[in-house]
Motif scaffolding. Structure first.
Motif, PDB file in Angstrom:
ATOM      1  N   ASN A   1       0.851  -1.190   0.000  1.00  0.00           N
ATOM      2  CA  ASN A   1       0.000   0.000   0.000  1.00  0.00           C
ATOM      3  C   ASN A   1       0.886   1.240   0.000  1.00  0.00           C
ATOM      4  OD1 ASN A   1      -2.135   1.762   0.158  1.00  0.00           O
ATOM      5  ND2 ASN A   1      -2.644   1.297   2.292  1.00  0.00           N
ATOM      6  N   PHE A   2       1.457   1.534  -1.181  1.00  0.00           N
ATOM      7  CA  PHE A   2       2.269   2.743  -1.315  1.00  0.00           C
ATOM      8  C   PHE A   2       1.349   3.963  -1.323  1.00  0.00           C
ATOM      9  CE2 PHE A   2       5.261  -0.222  -3.519  1.00  0.00           C
ATOM     10  CZ  PHE A   2       6.316  -0.076  -2.635  1.00  0.00           C
ATOM     11  N   GLU A   3       1.763   4.986  -0.610  1.00  0.00           N
ATOM     12  CA  GLU A   3       1.026   6.244  -0.618  1.00  0.00           C
ATOM     13  C   GLU A   3       1.985   7.360  -1.009  1.00  0.00           C
ATOM     14  OE1 GLU A   3      -1.880   8.890   2.302  1.00  0.00           O
ATOM     15  OE2 GLU A   3      -1.641   6.733   2.588  1.00  0.00           O
ATOM     16  N   PHE A   4       1.614   8.118  -2.032  1.00  0.00           N
ATOM     17  CA  PHE A   4       2.463   9.184  -2.552  1.00  0.00           C
ATOM     18  C   PHE A   4       1.848  10.544  -2.221  1.00  0.00           C
ATOM     19  CE2 PHE A   4       3.078   5.525  -5.313  1.00  0.00           C
ATOM     20  CZ  PHE A   4       4.456   5.435  -5.403  1.00  0.00           C
TER      21      PHE A   4
ATOM     22  N   ASN B   1       4.827   3.795   3.250  1.00  0.00           N
ATOM     23  CA  ASN B   1       4.208   2.471   3.359  1.00  0.00           C
ATOM     24  C   ASN B   1       3.067   2.584   4.355  1.00  0.00           C
ATOM     25  OD1 ASN B   1       3.517  -0.207   3.644  1.00  0.00           O
ATOM     26  ND2 ASN B   1       5.396  -0.807   4.700  1.00  0.00           N
ATOM     27  N   ALA B   2       1.843   2.731   3.831  1.00  0.00           N
ATOM     28  CA  ALA B   2       0.694   2.984   4.698  1.00  0.00           C
ATOM     29  C   ALA B   2       0.379   1.811   5.615  1.00  0.00           C
ATOM     30  CB  ALA B   2      -0.528   3.323   3.851  1.00  0.00           C
ATOM     31  N   ASP B   3       0.860   0.608   5.286  1.00  0.00           N
ATOM     32  CA  ASP B   3       0.607  -0.562   6.135  1.00  0.00           C
ATOM     33  C   ASP B   3       1.582  -0.662   7.298  1.00  0.00           C
ATOM     34  OD1 ASP B   3      -1.528  -1.357   4.549  1.00  0.00           O
ATOM     35  OD2 ASP B   3      -0.250  -2.535   3.223  1.00  0.00           O
TER      36      ASP B   3
ATOM     37  N   ARG C   1       6.692  17.551 -19.814  1.00  0.00           N
ATOM     38  CA  ARG C   1       5.420  16.839 -19.936  1.00  0.00           C
ATOM     39  C   ARG C   1       5.020  16.199 -18.616  1.00  0.00           C
ATOM     40  NH1 ARG C   1       3.765  13.589 -25.169  1.00  0.00           N
ATOM     41  NH2 ARG C   1       3.385  15.781 -25.674  1.00  0.00           N
ATOM     42  N   ALA C   2       5.963  15.544 -17.933  1.00  0.00           N
ATOM     43  CA  ALA C   2       5.626  14.861 -16.678  1.00  0.00           C
ATOM     44  C   ALA C   2       6.889  14.491 -15.935  1.00  0.00           C
ATOM     45  CB  ALA C   2       4.792  13.617 -16.948  1.00  0.00           C
ATOM     46  N   LEU C   3       6.730  14.336 -14.631  1.00  0.00           N
ATOM     47  CA  LEU C   3       7.769  13.760 -13.778  1.00  0.00           C
ATOM     48  C   LEU C   3       7.200  12.462 -13.219  1.00  0.00           C
ATOM     49  CD1 LEU C   3       8.019  17.114 -13.244  1.00  0.00           C
ATOM     50  CD2 LEU C   3      10.003  16.281 -11.976  1.00  0.00           C
ATOM     51  N   THR C   4       7.924  11.369 -13.418  1.00  0.00           N
ATOM     52  CA  THR C   4       7.433  10.048 -13.037  1.00  0.00           C
ATOM     53  C   THR C   4       8.303   9.461 -11.934  1.00  0.00           C
ATOM     54  OG1 THR C   4       6.670   9.690 -15.312  1.00  0.00           O
ATOM     55  CG2 THR C   4       6.801   7.764 -13.875  1.00  0.00           C
ATOM     56  N   LEU C   5       7.655   9.020 -10.865  1.00  0.00           N
ATOM     57  CA  LEU C   5       8.356   8.396  -9.748  1.00  0.00           C
ATOM     58  C   LEU C   5       7.998   6.916  -9.699  1.00  0.00           C
ATOM     59  CD1 LEU C   5      10.077   8.523  -7.141  1.00  0.00           C
ATOM     60  CD2 LEU C   5       7.971   9.094  -5.909  1.00  0.00           C
ATOM     61  N   ASN C   6       9.030   6.077  -9.711  1.00  0.00           N
ATOM     62  CA  ASN C   6       8.851   4.628  -9.606  1.00  0.00           C
ATOM     63  C   ASN C   6       9.507   4.136  -8.325  1.00  0.00           C
ATOM     64  OD1 ASN C   6       7.707   3.688 -12.383  1.00  0.00           O
ATOM     65  ND2 ASN C   6       9.358   5.093 -12.900  1.00  0.00           N
ATOM     66  N   VAL C   7       8.793   3.298  -7.609  1.00  0.00           N
ATOM     67  CA  VAL C   7       9.301   2.724  -6.361  1.00  0.00           C
ATOM     68  C   VAL C   7       9.095   1.210  -6.404  1.00  0.00           C
ATOM     69  CG1 VAL C   7       9.100   2.659  -3.852  1.00  0.00           C
ATOM     70  CG2 VAL C   7       8.739   4.815  -5.071  1.00  0.00           C
ATOM     71  N   LYS C   8      10.124   0.484  -6.014  1.00  0.00           N
ATOM     72  CA  LYS C   8       9.995  -0.965  -5.892  1.00  0.00           C
ATOM     73  C   LYS C   8      10.629  -1.409  -4.583  1.00  0.00           C
ATOM     74  CE  LYS C   8      14.223  -2.446  -8.295  1.00  0.00           C
ATOM     75  NZ  LYS C   8      14.758  -3.317  -9.377  1.00  0.00           N
ATOM     76  N   ALA C   9      10.104  -2.501  -4.042  1.00  0.00           N
ATOM     77  CA  ALA C   9      10.604  -3.028  -2.773  1.00  0.00           C
ATOM     78  C   ALA C   9      10.319  -4.524  -2.728  1.00  0.00           C
ATOM     79  CB  ALA C   9       9.956  -2.308  -1.596  1.00  0.00           C
ATOM     80  N   ILE C  10      10.818  -5.164  -1.700  1.00  0.00           N
ATOM     81  CA  ILE C  10      10.598  -6.600  -1.507  1.00  0.00           C
ATOM     82  C   ILE C  10       9.733  -6.791  -0.275  1.00  0.00           C
ATOM     83  CG2 ILE C  10      11.681  -8.831  -1.020  1.00  0.00           C
ATOM     84  CD1 ILE C  10      14.108  -7.906  -2.563  1.00  0.00           C
TER      85      ILE C  10
ATOM     86  N   TYR D   1       5.631  -3.008  -6.648  1.00  0.00           N
ATOM     87  CA  TYR D   1       5.943  -1.806  -7.407  1.00  0.00           C
ATOM     88  C   TYR D   1       4.877  -0.739  -7.176  1.00  0.00           C
ATOM     89  CZ  TYR D   1       8.992  -5.062  -9.924  1.00  0.00           C
ATOM     90  OH  TYR D   1       9.938  -6.005 -10.234  1.00  0.00           O
ATOM     91  N   GLY D   2       5.305   0.494  -7.279  1.00  0.00           N
ATOM     92  CA  GLY D   2       4.395   1.626  -7.212  1.00  0.00           C
ATOM     93  C   GLY D   2       4.871   2.719  -8.142  1.00  0.00           C
ATOM     94  N   GLN D   3       3.933   3.447  -8.730  1.00  0.00           N
ATOM     95  CA  GLN D   3       4.294   4.507  -9.666  1.00  0.00           C
ATOM     96  C   GLN D   3       3.291   5.646  -9.561  1.00  0.00           C
ATOM     97  OE1 GLN D   3       3.641   4.649 -14.194  1.00  0.00           O
ATOM     98  NE2 GLN D   3       5.769   3.912 -14.059  1.00  0.00           N
ATOM     99  N   THR D   4       3.775   6.870  -9.719  1.00  0.00           N
ATOM    100  CA  THR D   4       2.912   8.043  -9.767  1.00  0.00           C
ATOM    101  C   THR D   4       3.523   9.058 -10.715  1.00  0.00           C
ATOM    102  OG1 THR D   4       1.742   9.680  -8.416  1.00  0.00           O
ATOM    103  CG2 THR D   4       4.026   9.216  -7.833  1.00  0.00           C
TER     104      THR D   4
END
Length: 256
Positions: A72-75, A96-98, A176-185, A194-197
């Motif tokens: 539960n990624f929260e951006f 990490n909202a959890d 045009r955009a700024l993209t944030l990618n997050v990955k974890a185990i 994975y999470g993206q915004t």
């Protein structure tokens, strides 16, 4: 294989023998039948081992098929731009909202900017446009554990692709955009999540910084994270170094 069949009873039918095999492989073992003879006992042992192996493989396949790792990624809804240590700095929050209920380790983050570039080919008067994506170097791009809020920072210095950009005027409209990618185990399943915004220029809060959302309780000696303040900001000074003012390298026309 031995006189008297598998259980020393020559009157056993195929159905009864099959029933005995099922009881043995499923470890039910009602006790109505039991093997007799060395060969029959060896076959039952082999059957039990194979049954346990097949059941383990089947359970593993079901686990990976239906137990998908989630997070539960929260951006933050905005990006802030303020000066940190005298340098303009973009800040984004991810959490990490959890919390400890869903532990995440080995988190990695990447921030990219997608812009529209103009260029002109030789002997052509018409300008052409192309879309270009570049990675923005984060001050800290990895974290061994993500159980709370992580503030990601990118300094807009002379090494940044955004150096010279004024987000409140031209040429910020080329972004045009700024993209944030997050990955974890995920620790439970050992699988990657994975999470993206995506953000646009209008999502950048110029002259603002994020409010503190972590409070410390002295009595219980526990830190509390208020996720309702994930995007809360407060005014903060921002200025550009003199050498960077009115430098717009990305808006220039490139001759190919």
């Amino acid at each position: 294989l031995e006189p008297g069949g598998c259980c020393g009873d020559p009157t056993m039918t195929f159905a009864q023998t099959f029933d005995f095999a099922v009881q043995t492989s499923s470890t039910i073992g009602y006790g109505g039948y039991w093997p007799k003879g060395y060969i029959n006992n060896a076959l039952v042992v082999l059957q039990s081992i194979l049954s346990i192996c097949l059941a383990t493989v089947y359970a593993g396949l079901l686990f990976f098929k239906y137990i998908t790792p989630v997070a539960n990624f929260e951006f933050s809804e905005v990006i802030t731009l303020s000066n940190v240590m005298g340098v303009p700095c973009l800040e984004i929050r991810v959490g990490n909202a959890d919390g400890n209920a869903n532990k995440l380790i080995n988190a990695d983050a990447t921030l990219c900017v997608t812009s529209i570039q103009q260029y002109r080919c030789p002997h052509e008067l018409k300008l052409r446009k192309t879309e270009e994506t570049e990675e923005l170097q984060l001050v800290v791009s990895s974290r061994h554990r993500l159980d709370g809020v992580w503030t990601l920072r990118h300094f807009i210095d002379d090494k940044s692709p955004l150096y010279g950009f004024r987000f409140d005027e031209f040429p910020a409209n080329t972004i045009r955009a700024l993209t944030l990618n997050v990955k974890a185990i995920q620790m439970i399943t050992k699988g990657e999540v994975y999470g993206q915004t995506r953000y646009h220029v209008e999502d950048i809060m110029i002259g603002h910084r994020f409010e503190d959302q972590v409070t410390w309780d002295e009595e219980s000696r526990t830190a509390f994270i208020d996720y309702s303040k994930m995007s809360s900001t407060t005014p903060s000074m921002v200025w550009y170094p003199k050498s960077a003012v009115h430098r717009y390298p990305k808006s220039a026309v490139h001759h190919v």
